[in-house]
Design a protein around this motif. Structure first.
Motif, PDB file in Angstrom:
ATOM      1  N   THR A  49     116.516  38.736 -25.700  1.00 29.02           N
ATOM      2  CA  THR A  49     116.170  38.789 -24.671  1.00 29.02           C
ATOM      3  C   THR A  49     115.366  40.041 -24.575  1.00 29.02           C
ATOM      4  O   THR A  49     113.936  40.355 -23.431  1.00 29.02           O
ATOM      5  CB  THR A  49     117.846  40.562 -24.123  1.00 29.02           C
ATOM      6  N   ALA A  50     114.724  40.998 -25.454  1.00 26.67           N
ATOM      7  CA  ALA A  50     113.404  41.713 -25.612  1.00 26.67           C
ATOM      8  C   ALA A  50     112.469  40.619 -26.097  1.00 26.67           C
ATOM      9  O   ALA A  50     111.189  40.821 -25.114  1.00 26.67           O
ATOM     10  CB  ALA A  50     113.043  41.720 -27.110  1.00 26.67           C
ATOM     11  N   HIS A  51     112.484  39.247 -26.059  1.00 29.57           N
ATOM     12  CA  HIS A  51     111.418  38.559 -26.121  1.00 29.57           C
ATOM     13  C   HIS A  51     111.935  37.113 -24.954  1.00 29.57           C
ATOM     14  O   HIS A  51     111.480  35.831 -24.494  1.00 29.57           O
ATOM     15  CB  HIS A  51     110.949  37.563 -27.072  1.00 29.57           C
ATOM     16  N   GLN A  52     112.387  37.601 -23.963  1.00 30.71           N
ATOM     17  CA  GLN A  52     113.232  36.881 -23.031  1.00 30.71           C
ATOM     18  C   GLN A  52     111.357  35.735 -22.114  1.00 30.71           C
ATOM     19  O   GLN A  52     110.686  36.156 -22.081  1.00 30.71           O
ATOM     20  CB  GLN A  52     113.647  37.568 -21.809  1.00 30.71           C
ATOM     21  N   GLY A  53     111.954  34.482 -22.380  1.00 30.69           N
ATOM     22  CA  GLY A  53     111.266  33.441 -21.090  1.00 30.69           C
ATOM     23  C   GLY A  53     110.075  32.757 -22.602  1.00 30.69           C
ATOM     24  O   GLY A  53     109.014  32.307 -22.301  1.00 30.69           O
ATOM     25  N   GLU A  54     110.173  33.337 -23.643  1.00 25.77           N
ATOM     26  CA  GLU A  54     109.151  32.887 -24.322  1.00 25.77           C
ATOM     27  C   GLU A  54     110.254  32.552 -25.572  1.00 25.77           C
ATOM     28  O   GLU A  54     111.593  32.338 -25.289  1.00 25.77           O
ATOM     29  CB  GLU A  54     109.125  34.035 -26.101  1.00 25.77           C
ATOM     30  N   PHE A  55     109.604  31.696 -26.429  1.00 29.02           N
ATOM     31  CA  PHE A  55     110.475  30.225 -27.530  1.00 29.02           C
ATOM     32  C   PHE A  55     110.569  31.536 -28.680  1.00 29.02           C
ATOM     33  O   PHE A  55     109.166  31.670 -29.009  1.00 29.02           O
ATOM     34  CB  PHE A  55     110.328  29.163 -27.649  1.00 29.02           C
ATOM     35  N   VAL A  56     111.138  31.016 -29.364  1.00 29.10           N
ATOM     36  CA  VAL A  56     111.804  31.860 -31.025  1.00 29.10           C
ATOM     37  C   VAL A  56     112.346  31.267 -31.903  1.00 29.10           C
ATOM     38  O   VAL A  56     113.435  30.904 -31.937  1.00 29.10           O
ATOM     39  CB  VAL A  56     112.990  32.995 -30.267  1.00 29.10           C
ATOM     40  N   SER A  57     111.833  30.514 -32.470  1.00 33.32           N
ATOM     41  CA  SER A  57     112.099  29.899 -34.039  1.00 33.32           C
ATOM     42  C   SER A  57     113.374  30.259 -34.553  1.00 33.32           C
ATOM     43  O   SER A  57     113.743  31.506 -34.380  1.00 33.32           O
ATOM     44  CB  SER A  57     111.272  30.099 -34.837  1.00 33.32           C
ATOM     45  N   GLY A  58     114.098  29.291 -34.811  1.00 36.68           N
ATOM     46  CA  GLY A  58     115.632  29.569 -35.536  1.00 36.68           C
ATOM     47  C   GLY A  58     115.164  30.244 -36.531  1.00 36.68           C
ATOM     48  O   GLY A  58     115.700  31.008 -37.402  1.00 36.68           O
ATOM     49  N   GLN A  59     114.357  29.462 -37.376  1.00 34.77           N
ATOM     50  CA  GLN A  59     113.937  30.283 -39.146  1.00 34.77           C
ATOM     51  C   GLN A  59     113.406  32.211 -38.562  1.00 34.77           C
ATOM     52  O   GLN A  59     114.095  32.559 -39.581  1.00 34.77           O
ATOM     53  CB  GLN A  59     112.776  29.001 -39.497  1.00 34.77           C
ATOM     54  N   LYS A  60     112.959  32.194 -37.474  1.00 30.51           N
ATOM     55  CA  LYS A  60     112.317  33.090 -37.169  1.00 30.51           C
ATOM     56  C   LYS A  60     113.547  34.644 -37.234  1.00 30.51           C
ATOM     57  O   LYS A  60     114.028  35.407 -37.549  1.00 30.51           O
ATOM     58  CB  LYS A  60     111.350  33.120 -36.182  1.00 30.51           C
ATOM     59  N   ILE A  61     114.583  33.673 -36.097  1.00 29.48           N
ATOM     60  CA  ILE A  61     115.851  34.809 -36.351  1.00 29.48           C
ATOM     61  C   ILE A  61     116.589  34.457 -37.611  1.00 29.48           C
ATOM     62  O   ILE A  61     117.576  36.027 -37.386  1.00 29.48           O
ATOM     63  CB  ILE A  61     116.661  34.062 -34.547  1.00 29.48           C
ATOM     64  N   SER A  62     116.746  33.705 -37.853  1.00 24.11           N
ATOM     65  CA  SER A  62     117.400  33.744 -39.616  1.00 24.11           C
ATOM     66  C   SER A  62     116.937  34.289 -40.251  1.00 24.11           C
ATOM     67  O   SER A  62     117.605  35.438 -41.059  1.00 24.11           O
ATOM     68  CB  SER A  62     117.218  32.565 -39.626  1.00 24.11           C
ATOM     69  N   GLU A  63     115.566  34.939 -40.687  1.00 23.21           N
ATOM     70  CA  GLU A  63     114.669  35.709 -41.620  1.00 23.21           C
ATOM     71  C   GLU A  63     114.946  36.919 -41.115  1.00 23.21           C
ATOM     72  O   GLU A  63     115.342  38.033 -42.281  1.00 23.21           O
ATOM     73  CB  GLU A  63     113.071  35.166 -42.224  1.00 23.21           C
TER      74      GLU A  63
END
Length: 323
Positions: free
Chosen positions: A10-24
């Motif tokens: 939600t804080a980055h709505q409209g942007e792509f965030v990598s699964g790796q970044k979320i994982s880390e």
């Protein structure tokens, strides 16, 4: 954890965030991230996902905002206290516990999802996350217990008027407790009573209204018998719908207590999609067919079988349109 991931998207709505970044970031595997994203999609969150790009939150479902609803209400009784939870077994179950503990007349229990939603005769009621309006109202009316079944008719009139106002102009009431659009169910009402012989202690009215439910999300056995605002292509905001419903329900609740049920029963007849129809009636002790012709003063359905009038009692029968 899922809420943390949602907050981050939600804080980055409209942007792509990598699964790796979320994982880390949250110390979980990418497979776990994928599973949480899948659940969010099932709950109505529009999330795009692409290999090498990650996840992008495009649109979030409208969640119920209790404070917003309370601030906008112009009621004396209903909704003065709103109890909200994202997920419950059944709002009726929660409401009955609160009523036993002394909850005030007009307390409302609302949830985003019911895992054990119920209809009449203990039938299950599909209540997926943020795809409908699932709520219960606690009332402590001053009329005798023998008249309690009429409150379901009162609720049906109030709800039907609101739905027509909001664009579902073809909706009508199917006796005793369903509201249909083009012959398909969009609303269910379940009324449960706690009373002595002389006095109603409390009444809980559970109301389920399908708003964002899609045909794709419906089980095969429900596709031909269930509809929603979304399926009917009528946009609706759930918070505004709840506000409109509580205000209309209170108006008819006050009429029922101060003037009786007669004027409301007349409105019910006008809004009915049962009266004038050929029906099959399946009662606990017999089955018969005929034409639904009227309601009596107690809200019971009167069916002309051709050999006389049968009186159908609320809660004791199931009615199906005759083939």
């Amino acid at each position: 954890m899922r809420q943390d991931i949602l907050d981050y998207l939600t804080a980055h709505q409209g942007e792509f965030v990598s699964g790796q970044k979320i994982s880390e970031l949250f110390g979980i595997s990418r497979t776990a991230v994928w599973k949480h994203i899948r659940v969010l999609k099932q709950r109505g969150y529009s999330i795009e996902s692409y290999t090498k790009k990650g996840y992008c939150l495009k649109k979030a479902p409208e969640l119920i905002q209790p404070e917003q609803v309370s601030a906008a209400l112009h009621t004396q009784i209903l909704g003065k206290k709103i109890v909200y939870d994202e997920r419950v077994d059944s709002t009726n179950t929660v409401a009955k516990k609160l009523a036993d503990q002394g909850a005030d007349d007009g307390t409302v229990v609302v949830a985003e999802e019911q895992t054990g939603g119920r209809g009449r005769l203990e039938r299950s009621f599909l209540s997926p996350f943020a795809q409908g309006l699932w709520f219960s109202v606690i009332i402590r009316p001053n009329f005798p217990p023998m008249e309690v079944s009429k409150m379901t008719l009162v609720a049906a009139v109030a709800i039907t008027k609101v739905l027509r106002k909001l664009g579902l102009i073809h909706c009508g009431i199917k006796w005793p407790n369903d509201i249909l659009v083009h012959g398909k169910k969009i609303v269910g009402i379940l009324t449960e009573l706690n009373a002595s012989v002389e006095k109603i202690n409390y009444l809980v009215m559970g109301i389920g209204i399908n708003t964002g439910l899609s045909k794709k999300a419906l089980p095969k056995e429900l596709k031909k018998i269930v509809t929603s605002f979304a399926i009917e292509d009528v946009p609706v905001q759930r918070n505004q719908l709840l506000i409109e419903l509580l205000q209309q329900l209170e108006q008819y609740y006050i009429i029922a207590q101060e003037e009786g049920f007669a004027p409301i029963l007349e409105e019910w007849k006008v809004l009915s999609c049962t009266l004038g129809q050929n029906v099959n009636v399946i009662a606990s002790d017999k089955t018969f067919s005929g034409k639904a012709v009227d309601l009596d003063e107690n809200g019971n359905l009167l069916v002309d079988t051709g050999n006389g009038i049968e009186r159908v009692l609320a809660g004791d029968v199931h009615i199906r349109s005759a083939e």
